[in-house]
Design a protein around this motif. Sequence first.
Motif, PDB file in Angstrom:
ATOM      1  N   TRP A 269      95.857 -17.429 -20.570  1.00 47.88           N
ATOM      2  CA  TRP A 269      97.144 -17.631 -19.881  1.00 47.88           C
ATOM      3  C   TRP A 269      96.934 -17.972 -18.412  1.00 47.88           C
ATOM      4  O   TRP A 269      97.625 -18.815 -17.868  1.00 47.88           O
ATOM      5  CB  TRP A 269      98.013 -16.381 -20.019  1.00 47.88           C
ATOM      6  CG  TRP A 269      99.308 -16.459 -19.278  1.00 47.88           C
ATOM      7  CD1 TRP A 269     100.411 -17.179 -19.632  1.00 47.88           C
ATOM      8  CD2 TRP A 269      99.640 -15.799 -18.047  1.00 47.88           C
ATOM      9  NE1 TRP A 269     101.408 -17.003 -18.703  1.00 47.88           N
ATOM     10  CE2 TRP A 269     100.959 -16.162 -17.728  1.00 47.88           C
ATOM     11  CE3 TRP A 269      98.941 -14.929 -17.198  1.00 47.88           C
ATOM     12  CZ2 TRP A 269     101.604 -15.688 -16.575  1.00 47.88           C
ATOM     13  CZ3 TRP A 269      99.581 -14.456 -16.076  1.00 47.88           C
ATOM     14  CH2 TRP A 269     100.901 -14.844 -15.764  1.00 47.88           C
TER      15      TRP A 269
ATOM     16  N   GLU B 264      99.947  -2.200 -16.510  1.00 49.05           N
ATOM     17  CA  GLU B 264      99.199  -3.428 -16.258  1.00 49.05           C
ATOM     18  C   GLU B 264      98.834  -3.376 -14.786  1.00 49.05           C
ATOM     19  O   GLU B 264      99.704  -3.353 -13.913  1.00 49.05           O
ATOM     20  CB  GLU B 264     100.043  -4.672 -16.588  1.00 49.05           C
ATOM     21  CG  GLU B 264      99.230  -5.957 -16.438  1.00 49.05           C
ATOM     22  CD  GLU B 264      99.846  -7.155 -17.158  1.00 49.05           C
ATOM     23  OE1 GLU B 264     100.878  -6.991 -17.858  1.00 49.05           O
ATOM     24  OE2 GLU B 264      99.301  -8.261 -17.021  1.00 49.05           O
TER      25      GLU B 264
ATOM     26  N   HIS C  92      95.194 -11.341 -21.185  1.00 47.18           N
ATOM     27  CA  HIS C  92      95.508 -12.775 -21.357  1.00 47.18           C
ATOM     28  C   HIS C  92      94.598 -13.755 -20.593  1.00 47.18           C
ATOM     29  O   HIS C  92      95.070 -14.490 -19.718  1.00 47.18           O
ATOM     30  CB  HIS C  92      96.972 -13.037 -20.982  1.00 47.18           C
ATOM     31  CG  HIS C  92      97.433 -12.404 -19.704  1.00 47.18           C
ATOM     32  ND1 HIS C  92      96.815 -12.634 -18.495  1.00 47.18           N
ATOM     33  CD2 HIS C  92      98.441 -11.543 -19.449  1.00 47.18           C
ATOM     34  CE1 HIS C  92      97.427 -11.940 -17.562  1.00 47.18           C
ATOM     35  NE2 HIS C  92      98.413 -11.255 -18.112  1.00 47.18           N
TER      36      HIS C  92
ATOM     37  N   ASP D  79     102.296  -8.063 -25.290  1.00 47.13           N
ATOM     38  CA  ASP D  79     102.718  -8.347 -23.910  1.00 47.13           C
ATOM     39  C   ASP D  79     104.219  -8.662 -23.903  1.00 47.13           C
ATOM     40  O   ASP D  79     104.678  -9.575 -23.224  1.00 47.13           O
ATOM     41  CB  ASP D  79     101.903  -9.516 -23.318  1.00 47.13           C
ATOM     42  CG  ASP D  79     101.977  -9.572 -21.804  1.00 47.13           C
ATOM     43  OD1 ASP D  79     102.643  -8.703 -21.199  1.00 47.13           O
ATOM     44  OD2 ASP D  79     101.384 -10.511 -21.228  1.00 47.13           O
TER      45      ASP D  79
ATOM     46  N   HIS E  72      94.927  -9.278 -13.629  1.00 48.38           N
ATOM     47  CA  HIS E  72      95.750  -8.516 -14.581  1.00 48.38           C
ATOM     48  C   HIS E  72      94.821  -7.768 -15.542  1.00 48.38           C
ATOM     49  O   HIS E  72      94.006  -8.409 -16.215  1.00 48.38           O
ATOM     50  CB  HIS E  72      96.635  -9.435 -15.429  1.00 48.38           C
ATOM     51  CG  HIS E  72      97.708 -10.161 -14.670  1.00 48.38           C
ATOM     52  ND1 HIS E  72      98.997 -10.264 -15.142  1.00 48.38           N
ATOM     53  CD2 HIS E  72      97.681 -10.830 -13.497  1.00 48.38           C
ATOM     54  CE1 HIS E  72      99.730 -10.969 -14.281  1.00 48.38           C
ATOM     55  NE2 HIS E  72      98.954 -11.333 -13.274  1.00 48.38           N
TER      56      HIS E  72
ATOM     57  N   HIS F 153     103.969  -3.431 -15.039  1.00 51.60           N
ATOM     58  CA  HIS F 153     103.156  -3.881 -13.900  1.00 51.60           C
ATOM     59  C   HIS F 153     103.127  -2.791 -12.839  1.00 51.60           C
ATOM     60  O   HIS F 153     104.181  -2.283 -12.436  1.00 51.60           O
ATOM     61  CB  HIS F 153     103.755  -5.149 -13.291  1.00 51.60           C
ATOM     62  CG  HIS F 153     103.801  -6.303 -14.240  1.00 51.60           C
ATOM     63  ND1 HIS F 153     102.696  -7.064 -14.545  1.00 51.60           N
ATOM     64  CD2 HIS F 153     104.821  -6.818 -14.976  1.00 51.60           C
ATOM     65  CE1 HIS F 153     103.032  -8.000 -15.416  1.00 51.60           C
ATOM     66  NE2 HIS F 153     104.316  -7.879 -15.697  1.00 51.60           N
TER      67      HIS F 153
HETATM   68 ZN   LIG Z   1      99.800 -10.084 -17.107  1.00 49.56          ZN
END
Ligand SMILES: [Zn+2]
Length: 308
Positions: free
Chosen positions: A135, A80, A132, A189, A95, A50
């Motif tokens: 998600w 990310e 994702h 991931d 994201h 991240h």
């Molecule tokens: Zn993510």
Amino acid sequence: MMLRPFSKSGSFYKGNLHGHSSNSDGKFSVSEVIDAYKKRGYDFTCISDHLWIDNRFCAETVTDASKYNTHNFIAINSAELHTRGKKYDKENLWHLVANGLSKDFKPSNDEENIQDLIKRAKGDGAFISIAHPEWYSLTFDEAIMLKDCHSVEIYNHASTVKCNRGSGIYIADFLLNENVKTLLTSTDDSHSLEEDAYGGWVFVKTKELNEKKILKSLIKGDYYSSTGVVIYEVKLEKRLLKLKFSSSNNIMVSGAGHTNISSHGYNLTNAELDLENFDSPFFRITISNQFGKYAWTNPYWFNELDLD
Ligand SMILES: [Zn+2]
Ligand SMILES: [Zn+2]
């Protein structure tokens, strides 16, 4: 004619495009993650920590893993990317997975909107995926804002095993219906090397294992996605589709709207499907086996194929 990537010369290289290390919120160090993927038979991986201004779960710089590269395994510098503005996310964050970032790529900040971030990352030469979608309940309005990304994560392994929200097919098909020429990716991931690793990957066809070649092939769509099924050949003769693959049960061709044709059986290793009356500007192929493993080709657009 053989369709891409099967028509391309070179070899298939197996890689994970999305994973985390202890540089952000992953459990294991960069070298431990790399060793683990190497041992598992991968040819490359991406440590996509991240990258954002919140150091509770984010790195402040792109993880540079290139020092671990060897002749038969590489790590592609990735991250990310986040910036604010995503509905339904607890932190209001978008994201995006960016593979092939330069190591001095700066985190976003409160001033940069999502389109500017995509533009900046593409300008840096990266391959960008919508992470994702299921998600974090990516909406159609939001997906269209991300149409300049290269691909949609249609399978995210961590989201599959942790909350059964690992698909992105609905977003990919929405974009395809809107004539957006998106590609598809399957990724891990992974945050640990236990429950959420080695579940989703890509097979990239290229002449050599190096970052430049892998990235170029990703951006051109010369790869396919898998959770366990291998595809050997995709041929189109006139409008007859001829496929060869590892033992599978369901062979599905999907197009615009609800257009589809399929073929079924036990332990099939090849199939022929007639696309003569397939009423769609594009088609994509999904193959699944009795163990619930899949392979997905990227979409093919009829007007880009040189058909007689
Ligand atoms: Zn993510
Ligand atoms: Zn992630």
